[in-house]
Write an enzyme that holds these catalytic residues in place. Structure first.
Site, PDB file in Angstrom:
ATOM      1  N   ASP A 233      12.636   3.456  50.088  1.00  0.00           N
ATOM      2  CA  ASP A 233      11.416   3.345  50.903  1.00  0.00           C
ATOM      3  C   ASP A 233      10.198   3.952  50.207  1.00  0.00           C
ATOM      4  OD1 ASP A 233       9.954   2.631  53.190  1.00  0.00           O
ATOM      5  OD2 ASP A 233      10.216   4.612  54.077  1.00  0.00           O
ATOM      6  N   HIS A 238       5.891   4.574  45.948  1.00  0.00           N
ATOM      7  CA  HIS A 238       4.764   5.505  46.058  1.00  0.00           C
ATOM      8  C   HIS A 238       4.910   6.726  45.140  1.00  0.00           C
ATOM      9  CE1 HIS A 238       4.062   3.032  49.426  1.00  0.00           C
ATOM     10  NE2 HIS A 238       4.696   3.721  50.336  1.00  0.00           N
TER      11      HIS A 238
HETATM   12  C1  BG6 Z   1       5.443   3.162  53.829  1.00  0.00           C
HETATM   13  C2  BG6 Z   1       6.862   3.527  54.187  1.00  0.00           C
HETATM   14  O1  BG6 Z   1       5.420   2.477  52.604  1.00  0.00           O
HETATM   15  O2  BG6 Z   1       4.645   4.326  53.739  1.00  0.00           O
HETATM   16  C3  BG6 Z   1       6.887   4.305  55.483  1.00  0.00           C
HETATM   17  O3  BG6 Z   1       7.648   2.337  54.323  1.00  0.00           O
HETATM   18  C4  BG6 Z   1       5.941   5.490  55.407  1.00  0.00           C
HETATM   19  O4  BG6 Z   1       8.219   4.738  55.780  1.00  0.00           O
HETATM   20  C5  BG6 Z   1       4.558   5.049  54.959  1.00  0.00           C
HETATM   21  O5  BG6 Z   1       5.872   6.066  56.700  1.00  0.00           O
HETATM   22  C6  BG6 Z   1       3.640   6.240  54.747  1.00  0.00           C
HETATM   23  O6  BG6 Z   1       2.343   5.842  54.448  1.00  0.00           O
HETATM   24  P1  BG6 Z   1       1.100   6.793  54.758  1.00  0.00           P
HETATM   25  O7  BG6 Z   1      -0.072   6.054  54.201  1.00  0.00           O
HETATM   26  O8  BG6 Z   1       1.050   6.938  56.252  1.00  0.00           O
HETATM   27  O9  BG6 Z   1       1.367   8.097  54.081  1.00  0.00           O
END
Ligand code: BG6
Length: 478
Positions: A233, A238
């Site tokens: 995920d 990220h």
């Molecule tokens: C997404 C994930 O890519 O990023 C999620 O699939 C996560 O599980 C989200 O909650 C978090 O993004 P941000 O921008 O809220 O930190």
């Protein structure tokens, strides 16, 4: 930056959550800022859409709910440019899409896969068979949402499917973390200033901590999360992208190819995760919150990790010997994403009576919440004698720039409309990232380390740093 060129912006899966929560609000914001060309059409494609009117009503409801500064008259201007195409991922559906796009008469198309990933391959094939895409049609672009594959082999297969129809320059693989202002600012901080880059190496950096802590749980996405887990995920995408932005060499130019060339080099030099360098965890019921195994769509005996902490090494001249400690989890005590460079202590301190060890300087890059940058260092307390206190030089986007920061999707969609792929992942980057996480993709046979919902994570994660004589910062503590 001026208005982007016109296009027909096709959203596959327009009735889904992503379209309502992210894509529509972003298109609306671009419409309001004048970035969206006035003749751009939004083509909503799904099995369950009825006609233009019904889709407009549905999306108006979604926009009222999800757009912050919703304005009826400005929404009405956008809404009348929405058209509906009903279809599944079969030749008939793509034929209707082709007919409608032809009728609209705009040659440039963006195809956005806001669908479950199982549909990606069928979409790409359907577009090719309907004559809607091909490598020679450079104004036909494909936007692919994550997850891009499920492991290295499936990512390679999907890349091959995509490459058979689109040239790489037409493909935009989303990682919304790249559009966060602080992630973009990393390159500016490093390459548009002279202070930071000279210390940006193993000569001055002791280690790097990258944290993406979330207070939310799986939020109704239990079934998806059972397949993904924290590694697929957020680590594969990220977190490794953030690591690459910190560790990459300076590109000669800030453009899509040069930046991604540098990122892929560093990702290829990043260690594949060995089980002893990783701690996996899963949240348990506590503090009035349910545990992961109680979530809807989750097996009662699931071993899927909702937390991981890992130690990476980057085998380059610049980073040899500098560990990159990376962690992320759901249902932690607070939402906080940050990158912290811990600098080495000075080689000789000429003052007597100071605390041992002297607190090290830290450069903190905050992505969430309150995007900004802080530098924490030791300063003299006013008065006689020398005693020290920690002080901070702080920069906050919210305080410094009126209007705050745009949502990541707004930035990403604007870039797609203009054809700038710098903030999107290239095929080789995706594959390099899967290579790094591949060894720990299998769901562990043993239970992941339990941690109470609302806590700072499983205790064994501490040992990952303790064995190196270091300690995690509490999220937000930096
Ligand atoms: C997404 C994930 O890519 O990023 C999620 O699939 C996560 O599980 C989200 O909650 C978090 O993004 P941000 O921008 O809220 O930190």
């Amino acid at each position: 930056m001026g208005t982007a060129p016109e296009c027909s912006f096709v959203i596959f899966g327009v009735t889904g959550d992503l379209a309502s929560r992210k894509l529509l609000p972003a298109l609306y914001a671009l419409h309001r800022s004048g970035d969206l060309h006035p003749s751009t059409r939004i083509v909503g494609y799904a099995r369950s859409v009825e006609d233009d009117e019904a889709l407009r009503e549905r999306l108006t409801r979604a926009a009222r709910e999800h757009v912050d500064d919703f304005d009826e008259s400005s929404w009405a201007e956008l809404s009348e440019r929405i058209v509906a195409v009903r279809g599944g991922y079969d030749p008939e559906g793509f034929a209707s899409l082709a007919a409608r796009l032809e009728e609209l008469g705009i040659d440039a198309h963006v195809y956005y896969t806001s669908t479950p990933p199982e549909a990606y391959e069928a979409i790409v094939r359907g577009l090719a068979e309907a004559g809607l895409a091909g490598p020679e049609r450079s104004n036909r672009r494909l936007v692919v949402e994550k997850p891009f594959g499920n492991d290295l082999a499936s990512a390679r297969a999907l890349n091959a499917d995509v490459r058979a129809v689109f040239d790489e320059s037409q493909v935009f693989r989303i990682d919304h973390y790249l559009a966060k202002e602080t992630a973009q600012n990393l390159a500016v901080l490093r390459f548009a200033n002279s202070l930071f880059e000279p210390i940006w190496s193993n000569r001055y950096v002791d280690h790097v901590q990258i944290t993406m802590a979330e207070s939310i749980g799986v939020e109704g996405r239990g079934a998806f999360y059972e397949e993904a887990g924290v590694v697929r995920d957020v680590f594969q995408n990220h977190l490794l992208q953030l690591l690459a932005l910190v560790a990459m060499e300076p590109p000669a130019r800030y453009d899509a190819d040069a930046v991604r060339d540098e990122k892929v080099k560093v990702l290829r030099a990043t260690s594949c995760l060995a089980p002893e360098d990783v701690v996996l965890g899963q949240y348990q019921a506590a503090n009035g919150m349910s545990g992961y195994r109680e979530e809807e769509g989750v097996a009662r005996d699931s071993n899927v990790p909702t937390y991981a902490a890992a130690s990476f090494s980057v085998g380059t001249w610049r980073w040899a010997g500098v560990p990159f400690y990376v962690r992320s989890g759901k249902r932690l005590s607070a939402k906080s994403s940050e990158i912290v460079l811990h600098l080495k202590r000075p080689p000789h301190v000429p003052f007597d009576g100071l605390p041992e060890p002297l607190p090290a300087d830290r450069l903190v890059l905050r992505l969430v919440p309150d995007e900004g940058i802080s530098f924490r260092f030791n300063a003299k307390v006013p008065g006689q004698g020398i005693s020290l206190e920690r002080v901070s030089l702080d920069f906050s986007y919210g305080e410094r720039f009126e209007g705050g920061v745009p949502d990541a999707y707004e930035t990403l969609l604007a870039d797609v409309l203009r054809g700038d792929a710098t903030l999107f992942m290239r095929a080789d980057e995706i594959e390099a990232q899967w290579r790094v996480v591949e060894p720990i993709l299998a769901t562990p046979a043993d239970d992941p380390a339990p941690y109470p919902a609302g806590s700072s994570g499983p205790l064994p994660a501490l040992t990952l740093l303790e064995r190196d004589g270091r300690a995690w910062l509490e999220p937000g503590e930096a």
